[in-house]
Design a protein around this motif. Sequence first.
Motif, mmCIF file in Angstrom:
data_model
loop_
_atom_site.group_PDB
_atom_site.id
_atom_site.type_symbol
_atom_site.label_atom_id
_atom_site.label_comp_id
_atom_site.label_asym_id
_atom_site.label_seq_id
_atom_site.Cartn_x
_atom_site.Cartn_y
_atom_site.Cartn_z
ATOM 1 N N ASN A 1 65.183 46.017 2.830
ATOM 2 C CA ASN A 1 64.580 45.389 1.660
ATOM 3 C C ASN A 1 64.060 46.423 0.661
ATOM 4 N N LEU A 2 64.821 47.490 0.508
ATOM 5 C CA LEU A 2 64.445 48.483 -0.497
ATOM 6 C C LEU A 2 64.362 47.827 -1.865
ATOM 7 N N THR A 3 63.357 48.192 -2.617
ATOM 8 C CA THR A 3 63.207 47.590 -3.937
ATOM 9 C C THR A 3 64.093 48.301 -4.950
ATOM 10 N N ALA A 4 64.328 47.603 -6.051
ATOM 11 C CA ALA A 4 65.206 48.152 -7.082
ATOM 12 C C ALA A 4 64.647 49.457 -7.623
ATOM 13 N N SER A 5 63.326 49.512 -7.797
ATOM 14 C CA SER A 5 62.762 50.722 -8.395
ATOM 15 C C SER A 5 62.889 51.913 -7.448
ATOM 16 N N THR A 6 62.727 51.663 -6.127
ATOM 17 C CA THR A 6 62.918 52.764 -5.170
ATOM 18 C C THR A 6 64.342 53.281 -5.246
ATOM 19 N N SER B 1 56.354 51.983 1.351
ATOM 20 C CA SER B 1 55.161 51.219 1.724
ATOM 21 C C SER B 1 55.376 50.584 3.092
ATOM 22 N N ALA B 2 54.343 49.976 3.614
ATOM 23 C CA ALA B 2 54.425 49.406 4.961
ATOM 24 C C ALA B 2 55.407 48.257 5.031
ATOM 25 N N SER B 3 55.706 47.637 3.892
ATOM 26 C CA SER B 3 56.553 46.453 3.932
ATOM 27 C C SER B 3 58.033 46.802 4.036
ATOM 28 N N PHE B 4 58.364 48.088 4.114
ATOM 29 C CA PHE B 4 59.768 48.492 4.183
ATOM 30 C C PHE B 4 60.344 48.126 5.538
ATOM 31 N N GLN B 5 61.333 47.230 5.501
ATOM 32 C CA GLN B 5 61.980 46.833 6.746
ATOM 33 C C GLN B 5 63.446 47.160 6.656
ATOM 34 N N TYR B 6 63.996 47.561 7.791
ATOM 35 C CA TYR B 6 65.428 47.810 7.763
ATOM 36 C C TYR B 6 66.048 47.538 9.121
ATOM 37 N N ASP B 7 67.312 47.204 9.062
ATOM 38 C CA ASP B 7 68.054 46.874 10.268
ATOM 39 C C ASP B 7 68.941 48.080 10.598
ATOM 40 N N GLU B 8 68.404 48.984 11.401
ATOM 41 C CA GLU B 8 69.133 50.230 11.635
ATOM 42 C C GLU B 8 70.430 50.007 12.390
#
Lengths: 316, 358
Positions: free
Chosen positions: A17-22, B19-26
């Motif tokens: 869920n990477l944001t567009a700005s990142t 930020s802490a909300s960064f989630q990813y499906d490795e």
Amino acid sequence: MAQIEREDIHLISRHSNLTASTIKNLLQNQVYNDRSAWIKFLKLFFISLGVGFTVSGILFFFAYNWADLHKFAKLGLVQGLLIAATLTAVFSKLSQDIKHILLTGSAILIGVLFAVYGQIYQTGANAYDFFLGWTVFTVIWAVIANYAVLWVLFILLINTTIFLYAEQVADHWSDIFVMALQFVINSLFLIYFLKRPKDPEVKTPEWFINLMAISAVSFATLGIVNGIFNTYEVSFLALIIITLALYGLAIKYGWENHKTIYFAIIPLSIIIIIAALLIKISYDAIMFFVITLFVIGSVTLVIKNLIDLQKKWKNG
Amino acid sequence: MDNELKLKEILAQLALTESASFQYDEDAMQAEQKHRSNNQSSLSIKILSIIGGFLATLTFLGFLAITGIYDSKISMIVLGILFIGGAILINLKTDHLLLDTISISNFAAGLALLVFGLSEVGLGEVVLSLLVMVISVLTMYLTKSYMLAFLSFAAISSAFITILMTFDNYNLVHIYLALYTFLLCYWCLNESKIISMHPKLNALYNPIRIGLIIALFSGLIFIGARGIIGIQFNFIWLTSIVNALALLYVVWEICTILEVQSPKTKIYVYTLSALTILITFYSPAISGSILVMLLCFLVNYKTGFAIAIIGLLYFIAQYYYDLNLSLLTKSLILFFSGIVFIAFYLFTNYMLKGNEKI
């Protein structure tokens, strides 16, 4: 810190869920061109356009006035340019690359000189004469300078000379014989470049070898397809034998030296030859269907093979 | 494996800075990356795929021609639908590079058959084109294949230009050009926004980008090569104005990257841009190529950059060739333009020698 590439960013973005700005920051820092790249590009762009336009302007000016120039002026002009280019290439202190380019320019100017001569004096020579002369006068430079582009020009000239000679003088030579001849000559060049003692300073560029290989295989393919559709003659048999031998050698070389190109062009050549054979056998609807399946199947096999080889040799 | 470790490293870095909300499906990422490296296709393999698919399609259509299927409209339509369906199905079930060749040729053959069949039945060009567009959009949505997505996009563009051409007014090509120029600019400049919107759109980003470039240049060739269609030049301003606006925007972006600060330099830069736009006003092919070249360099897209440069050289050569002036005048124009460009080069050099900040 690992160098992040565009594909990585796309991949990660797909599954997170990477944001567009990142993403934008990542792209700008890691992928997009930065200030120094832009400066280099802009300088190169302007100087190329500048030189290109200015030279074109001068060329056009001479083209406009050409008919009115005295014949000595015309010859003198080209000869002067030729001498200037060659002397600069040999004696100046410019970089090796620029010298090579200048020498290649001189080689082209030789052709221009002969063309101007032929135009002024209406020598009415066969075109092959012109190319033969051009070839002969280029050979020394090509060998000594050992510059790939110049070699390409030289080999192009040889091929053209042979082709025109066959067409204009030796027209008792069959098409197949000519193509076989060109195949053999180009292959000989290829073998020479592959097998000659390696110069530690000058490496034969990969694109040059590949170009030679492609041109040799093209002649072989054209020759054999031609032979399939025409009446039988001895040259055809000779061509087939030589082709088989050389293809075998090429595959062996490619296998030993991890060169995938031979595994691409030789199968492609064989596919084309077989397709030609199939068409020769029958013109039916069924045959076209068979050819379709054959083409799909064989191209797929070739691609699969290439990928496997690529993987094996990348990790090997 | 190298790639696996690299991915882990990148993700670790991101986790630190995000930020802490960064989630990813490795796992999904590693799986996809592994799959990709197994099916790695270089440009030569892609080209081989297209040629193979193309040849197979041609021979198959030849086969059909001989069987006389072109006399039966219904069977053409049915076969067309079957092939397109087959192509999409193959793509849904497996994502193997090998089957790409087959699905490409199926899709192309199916589309060709469908179009022939339906046009024989009497369907109008506009409706037919709209149908092709719908099918292609659906295919793009369903496919996982890069090639198929690109082909579908090419089909959409062709259908669009066909619709425009049915109005028998060649000036409408400028609508096509203006639209595609705008789309390409938007697509290239908003990469981050688009790929983060939806995974499907993310996967389609690359094929659509190259699709837009090729569609745009195909259109520009019609403008650049005057002999092909008799185009009146009344509406050329439409394309030129879009190019002009886009160019000014891109130049603004470039200035930001170059960190241009002094107002004098800014004036020089914008004057140069305005001059270029003015000179190329009657040749949007040239201004379009410059635009695409700058865009692709901005986003570091090498293929598009190469295409734009080749296009630029071709269109400039074409323009001077067509120019209805004597050789002498042309030579003078070329010579002085050359001097101007060399002046720009020296200017750029000078600006960057004395002071770091321009």
